[in-house]
Design an enzyme around this catalytic site. Structure first.
Site, PDB file in Angstrom:
ATOM      1  N   GLY A  63       0.708  -1.226  -0.137  1.00 13.99           N
ATOM      2  CA  GLY A  63       0.100   0.072   0.067  1.00 13.99           C
ATOM      3  C   GLY A  63       0.862   1.228   0.005  1.00 13.99           C
ATOM      4  O   GLY A  63       2.203   1.161   0.222  1.00 13.99           O
ATOM      5  N   HIS A 105      -3.468   0.883   8.064  1.00 11.83           N
ATOM      6  CA  HIS A 105      -1.741   1.534   8.160  1.00 11.83           C
ATOM      7  C   HIS A 105      -1.787   2.804   7.242  1.00 11.83           C
ATOM      8  O   HIS A 105      -1.472   3.726   7.464  1.00 11.83           O
ATOM      9  CB  HIS A 105      -0.809   0.578   7.490  1.00 11.83           C
ATOM     10  CG  HIS A 105       0.641   1.153   7.442  1.00 11.83           C
ATOM     11  ND1 HIS A 105       1.489   0.606   8.100  1.00 11.83           N
ATOM     12  CD2 HIS A 105       1.048   1.780   6.250  1.00 11.83           C
ATOM     13  CE1 HIS A 105       2.718   1.302   7.855  1.00 11.83           C
ATOM     14  NE2 HIS A 105       2.472   1.784   6.493  1.00 11.83           N
ATOM     15  N   GLU A 106      -2.464   2.616   6.056  1.00  7.06           N
ATOM     16  CA  GLU A 106      -2.682   3.724   4.895  1.00  7.06           C
ATOM     17  C   GLU A 106      -3.506   4.821   5.575  1.00  7.06           C
ATOM     18  O   GLU A 106      -2.962   5.928   5.281  1.00  7.06           O
ATOM     19  CB  GLU A 106      -2.844   3.178   3.571  1.00  7.06           C
ATOM     20  CG  GLU A 106      -2.109   2.065   3.031  1.00  7.06           C
ATOM     21  CD  GLU A 106      -0.616   2.166   2.908  1.00  7.06           C
ATOM     22  OE1 GLU A 106      -0.060   3.696   2.995  1.00  7.06           O
ATOM     23  OE2 GLU A 106      -0.021   1.303   3.372  1.00  7.06           O
ATOM     24  N   CYS A 145       7.164  -0.462   6.797  1.00  3.57           N
ATOM     25  CA  CYS A 145       6.360   0.666   6.164  1.00  3.57           C
ATOM     26  C   CYS A 145       7.526   1.110   5.078  1.00  3.57           C
ATOM     27  O   CYS A 145       8.837   1.233   5.470  1.00  3.57           O
ATOM     28  CB  CYS A 145       6.326   1.961   7.020  1.00  3.57           C
ATOM     29  SG  CYS A 145       5.695   3.536   6.310  1.00  3.57           S
ATOM     30  N   LEU A 146       7.161   1.585   3.796  1.00 10.45           N
ATOM     31  CA  LEU A 146       8.281   2.018   2.779  1.00 10.45           C
ATOM     32  C   LEU A 146       9.160   3.279   3.503  1.00 10.45           C
ATOM     33  O   LEU A 146      10.099   3.460   2.704  1.00 10.45           O
ATOM     34  CB  LEU A 146       7.717   2.175   1.741  1.00 10.45           C
ATOM     35  CG  LEU A 146       6.953   1.025   0.862  1.00 10.45           C
ATOM     36  CD1 LEU A 146       6.108   1.507  -0.282  1.00 10.45           C
ATOM     37  CD2 LEU A 146       7.923   0.028   0.448  1.00 10.45           C
ATOM     38  N   HIS A 176      -1.557   6.813   7.780  1.00  5.89           N
ATOM     39  CA  HIS A 176      -0.760   7.919   7.333  1.00  5.89           C
ATOM     40  C   HIS A 176      -1.503   9.266   6.749  1.00  5.89           C
ATOM     41  O   HIS A 176      -0.631  10.366   6.984  1.00  5.89           O
ATOM     42  CB  HIS A 176      -0.215   7.424   5.841  1.00  5.89           C
ATOM     43  CG  HIS A 176       1.091   6.674   5.715  1.00  5.89           C
ATOM     44  ND1 HIS A 176       2.230   6.896   6.275  1.00  5.89           N
ATOM     45  CD2 HIS A 176       1.317   5.290   5.583  1.00  5.89           C
ATOM     46  CE1 HIS A 176       3.066   6.114   6.220  1.00  5.89           C
ATOM     47  NE2 HIS A 176       2.691   4.938   5.771  1.00  5.89           N
ATOM     48  N   GLN A 191       3.300   9.942   1.257  1.00 10.69           N
ATOM     49  CA  GLN A 191       4.603   9.197   1.364  1.00 10.69           C
ATOM     50  C   GLN A 191       5.303   9.690   0.105  1.00 10.69           C
ATOM     51  O   GLN A 191       6.636   9.369   0.084  1.00 10.69           O
ATOM     52  CB  GLN A 191       4.175   7.741   1.472  1.00 10.69           C
ATOM     53  CG  GLN A 191       3.918   7.215   2.636  1.00 10.69           C
ATOM     54  CD  GLN A 191       3.725   5.677   2.701  1.00 10.69           C
ATOM     55  OE1 GLN A 191       2.796   5.262   1.973  1.00 10.69           O
ATOM     56  NE2 GLN A 191       4.794   4.936   3.172  1.00 10.69           N
TER      57      GLN A 191
HETATM   58 NI    NI Z   1       3.605   3.017   5.374  1.00  9.66          NI
END
Ligand code: NI
Length: 160
Positions: free
Chosen positions: A46, A131-132, A89-90, A135, A51
């Protein structure tokens, strides 16, 4: 379409509350396409618009083997249950954290064409939605850790 650089932990944009999208136009559709391409390139499940430095309420989700989709102005309307999960997380490559997430989540929002949609999710999809959407509120998974030992660094050879 373009692969965009992903912001790293410490960038203040990741801590902002993102703005609602007021009109779903070509610019937003282009953003969604770029986000999906960026997510795939980074092998993520995701991605949220902040981000990549765009503080707008847009997320994309693409679980392995499934068609990726976008959710605009997403909101969690129901969640139930609790389970232990491991999450990454990226924005924080090479780390994983242990925490609790809901077992099932219902989210609503709009799709890339502006149509209202409702997503009923369990387990990994529910976790990714939480999670998304976090953000978009400036919340990162490390905020949910239960203790200092709950965050660990991956070592070479560990599964990604
Ligand atoms: Ni993330």
């Amino acid at each position: 379409m373009a692969i965009l650089p992903i912001l790293r932990f410490g960038n203040p944009i990741l801590r902002q509350k993102s703005k609602r999208v007021s009109s779903i136009d070509g610019t937003i559709q282009e953003l969604i396409d770029d986000m999906i391409e960026t997510m795939r390139d980074a092998s993520g499940a995701g991605l949220a618009a902040p981000q990549i430095g765009k503080p707008l309420r847009v997320i994309v989700i693409g679980l392995p083997g499934e068609e990726p989709f976008a959710l605009i102005n997403p909101q969690i309307v129901k969640k139930s249950g609790e389970r232990d999960v491991v999450e990454g997380c990226l924005c924080l490559p090479g780390y994983r954290g242990e925490m609790k997430r809901a077992v099932s989540v219902t989210a609503k929002g709009r799709d890339r064409h502006g149509k209202e949609v409702r997503v009923k999710a369990e387990k990994l999809l529910a976790q990714t939605l939480e999670h998304e959407i976090d953000h978009l509120n400036g919340v990162l998974y490390i905020d949910h850790l239960q203790g200092e030992d709950s965050l660990y660094k991956l070592h070479q050879g560990d599964p990604p």
